[in-house]
Each structure stands twice: as structure tokens, then as C-alpha cells.
Design a protein around this motif. Structure first.
Motif, PDB file in Angstrom:
ATOM      1  N   PRO A   1     -23.784  -5.262  20.779  1.00  0.00           N
ATOM      2  CA  PRO A   1     -23.380  -5.797  19.485  1.00  0.00           C
ATOM      3  C   PRO A   1     -24.560  -6.265  18.623  1.00  0.00           C
ATOM      4  N   VAL A   2     -25.715  -6.487  19.257  1.00  0.00           N
ATOM      5  CA  VAL A   2     -26.913  -6.948  18.562  1.00  0.00           C
ATOM      6  C   VAL A   2     -28.128  -6.166  19.058  1.00  0.00           C
ATOM      7  N   SER A   3     -29.208  -6.238  18.312  1.00  0.00           N
ATOM      8  CA  SER A   3     -30.446  -5.556  18.676  1.00  0.00           C
ATOM      9  C   SER A   3     -31.297  -6.454  19.567  1.00  0.00           C
ATOM     10  N   GLY A   4     -32.049  -5.840  20.483  1.00  0.00           N
ATOM     11  CA  GLY A   4     -32.943  -6.623  21.321  1.00  0.00           C
ATOM     12  C   GLY A   4     -33.512  -5.810  22.464  1.00  0.00           C
ATOM     13  N   ARG A   5     -34.316  -6.495  23.271  1.00  0.00           N
ATOM     14  CA  ARG A   5     -34.935  -5.889  24.446  1.00  0.00           C
ATOM     15  C   ARG A   5     -34.205  -6.380  25.679  1.00  0.00           C
ATOM     16  N   LEU A   6     -33.792  -5.448  26.527  1.00  0.00           N
ATOM     17  CA  LEU A   6     -33.048  -5.802  27.728  1.00  0.00           C
ATOM     18  C   LEU A   6     -33.972  -6.518  28.718  1.00  0.00           C
ATOM     19  N   ILE A   7     -33.581  -7.718  29.100  1.00  0.00           N
ATOM     20  CA  ILE A   7     -34.389  -8.461  30.071  1.00  0.00           C
ATOM     21  C   ILE A   7     -33.688  -8.626  31.417  1.00  0.00           C
ATOM     22  N   ALA A   8     -32.370  -8.435  31.435  1.00  0.00           N
ATOM     23  CA  ALA A   8     -31.659  -8.549  32.711  1.00  0.00           C
ATOM     24  C   ALA A   8     -30.309  -7.859  32.621  1.00  0.00           C
ATOM     25  N   ALA A   9     -29.887  -7.314  33.742  1.00  0.00           N
ATOM     26  CA  ALA A   9     -28.535  -6.783  33.908  1.00  0.00           C
ATOM     27  C   ALA A   9     -27.916  -7.545  35.079  1.00  0.00           C
ATOM     28  N   ASN A  10     -26.637  -7.766  35.016  1.00  0.00           N
ATOM     29  CA  ASN A  10     -25.935  -8.518  36.049  1.00  0.00           C
ATOM     30  C   ASN A  10     -25.717  -7.621  37.270  1.00  0.00           C
TER      31      ASN A  10
ATOM     32  N   ALA B   1     -16.438 -14.958  31.334  1.00  0.00           N
ATOM     33  CA  ALA B   1     -17.451 -15.693  32.083  1.00  0.00           C
ATOM     34  C   ALA B   1     -18.459 -14.759  32.752  1.00  0.00           C
ATOM     35  N   THR B   2     -18.170 -13.470  32.771  1.00  0.00           N
ATOM     36  CA  THR B   2     -19.013 -12.504  33.473  1.00  0.00           C
ATOM     37  C   THR B   2     -19.816 -11.693  32.462  1.00  0.00           C
ATOM     38  N   TRP B   3     -21.109 -11.934  32.425  1.00  0.00           N
ATOM     39  CA  TRP B   3     -21.975 -11.183  31.520  1.00  0.00           C
ATOM     40  C   TRP B   3     -22.395  -9.870  32.171  1.00  0.00           C
ATOM     41  N   VAL B   4     -22.675  -8.877  31.339  1.00  0.00           N
ATOM     42  CA  VAL B   4     -23.091  -7.569  31.830  1.00  0.00           C
ATOM     43  C   VAL B   4     -24.599  -7.404  31.683  1.00  0.00           C
ATOM     44  N   PHE B   5     -25.131  -7.817  30.535  1.00  0.00           N
ATOM     45  CA  PHE B   5     -26.577  -7.721  30.331  1.00  0.00           C
ATOM     46  C   PHE B   5     -27.060  -8.836  29.419  1.00  0.00           C
ATOM     47  N   GLU B   6     -28.374  -9.061  29.448  1.00  0.00           N
ATOM     48  CA  GLU B   6     -29.003 -10.106  28.658  1.00  0.00           C
ATOM     49  C   GLU B   6     -30.135  -9.493  27.848  1.00  0.00           C
ATOM     50  N   LEU B   7     -30.172  -9.845  26.571  1.00  0.00           N
ATOM     51  CA  LEU B   7     -31.195  -9.333  25.676  1.00  0.00           C
ATOM     52  C   LEU B   7     -32.052 -10.467  25.136  1.00  0.00           C
ATOM     53  N   GLU B   8     -33.316 -10.149  24.890  1.00  0.00           N
ATOM     54  CA  GLU B   8     -34.186 -11.030  24.127  1.00  0.00           C
ATOM     55  C   GLU B   8     -34.129 -10.507  22.702  1.00  0.00           C
ATOM     56  N   VAL B   9     -33.833 -11.383  21.755  1.00  0.00           N
ATOM     57  CA  VAL B   9     -33.601 -10.944  20.381  1.00  0.00           C
ATOM     58  C   VAL B   9     -34.700 -11.429  19.444  1.00  0.00           C
ATOM     59  N   ASP B  10     -34.856 -10.719  18.342  1.00  0.00           N
ATOM     60  CA  ASP B  10     -35.750 -11.111  17.262  1.00  0.00           C
ATOM     61  C   ASP B  10     -34.954 -12.016  16.334  1.00  0.00           C
TER      62      ASP B  10
END
Length: 128
Positions: free
Chosen positions: A70-79, A95-104
Motif C-alpha cells: 500500500p506504500v513505497s519503501g524498502r523491505l526490511i523484514a518478512a514474517n 495482529a499478524t503482519w506479513v512484511f515490514e518496510l522502511e519508508v521515506d
């Protein structure tokens, strides 16, 4: 910005943390439409994604569906827990995330403003 969740019309949620990172998962509506989830193909860390790009795939007993970022960013982690327990997305989708992004922060502020709060998302679902 608080720890609130925002939603997009493709049924993902985004949760912002003050660290400049966001966690992304699927909505309860999405998991219900998919049915029993049996496999999650996770993205590789380090990849860059733009809002709207496919970032992962979820397979259920009914179908396979791409998750769009849904947003732009660099993938830093996947669950990685989802590799062994994909059903967590059925049991606790919000409550269950799939991935984590670092965003600008500059780009993210605009993208965040375009996402729906929970009330607006529920109204969107009701209007469908």
C-alpha cells in the motif's frame, strides 16, 4: 502519527511506527474472502517497492492472491513465522503482519494521507 492502522481498497492494512517503519498485513475482509490460507510466499529483504506493486503471494484452498504494497519503501523484514503457520492470517489478520518496510518520510506522508482509517474502510466495504 499514532500506532493506528490504515487500510487500502485492495484490503491490506498499514501500521506506522515512529521508527520510520511500517508493518503491513491483510484485512479481516481479505482473509475471509480467501478462505483457509495454506501458504504465504514472502518477499526477500532489501527489495524496493512502490505503492501498488505486488510484494507477496498468499495461497488458500480457494485461490492464490497477490498482496500489493500500500506504500513505497524498502523491505526490511518478512514474517517468517508465516512459512510454518500461514493460518495465523486467518486466526488474527489484524495482529499478524506479513512484511515490514522502511519508508521515506516525504513520500510516506502523502501515501499515508491517501489510506483509509478504519471507519472509512468499513464504509468502503459496506458500499461494495
Amino acid at each position: 502519527m499514532s500506532q493506528e492502522k490504515r487500510f487500502c481498497s485492495t484490503h491490506q492494512w498499514v501500521e506506522f511506527s515512529e521508527t520510520g517503519r511500517v508493518k503491513i498485513g491483510i484485512s479481516d475482509h481479505a482473509q475471509d474472502a480467501l478462505g483457509d490460507i495454506v501458504y504465504v510466499e514472502l518477499p526477500a529483504a532489501g527489495a524496493e517497492f512502490k505503492a501498488g506493486e505486488a510484494i507477496a503471494t498468499i495461497e488458500s484452498v480457494k485461490t492464490a492472491s497477490e498482496i500489493q504494497s500500500p506504500v513505497s519503501g524498502r523491505l526490511i523484514a518478512a514474517n517468517e513465522q508465516l512459512e510454518d503457520d500461514p493460518e495465523l492470517l486467518n486466526e488474527a489478520p489484524l495482529a499478524t503482519w506479513v512484511f515490514e518496510l522502511e519508508v521515506d518520510s516525504g513520500v510516506f506522508a502523502r501515501e499515508w494521507a491517501e489510506l483509509l482509517d478504519e471507519d472509512a474502510y468499513n464504509q468502503y466495504l459496506a458500499d461494495q
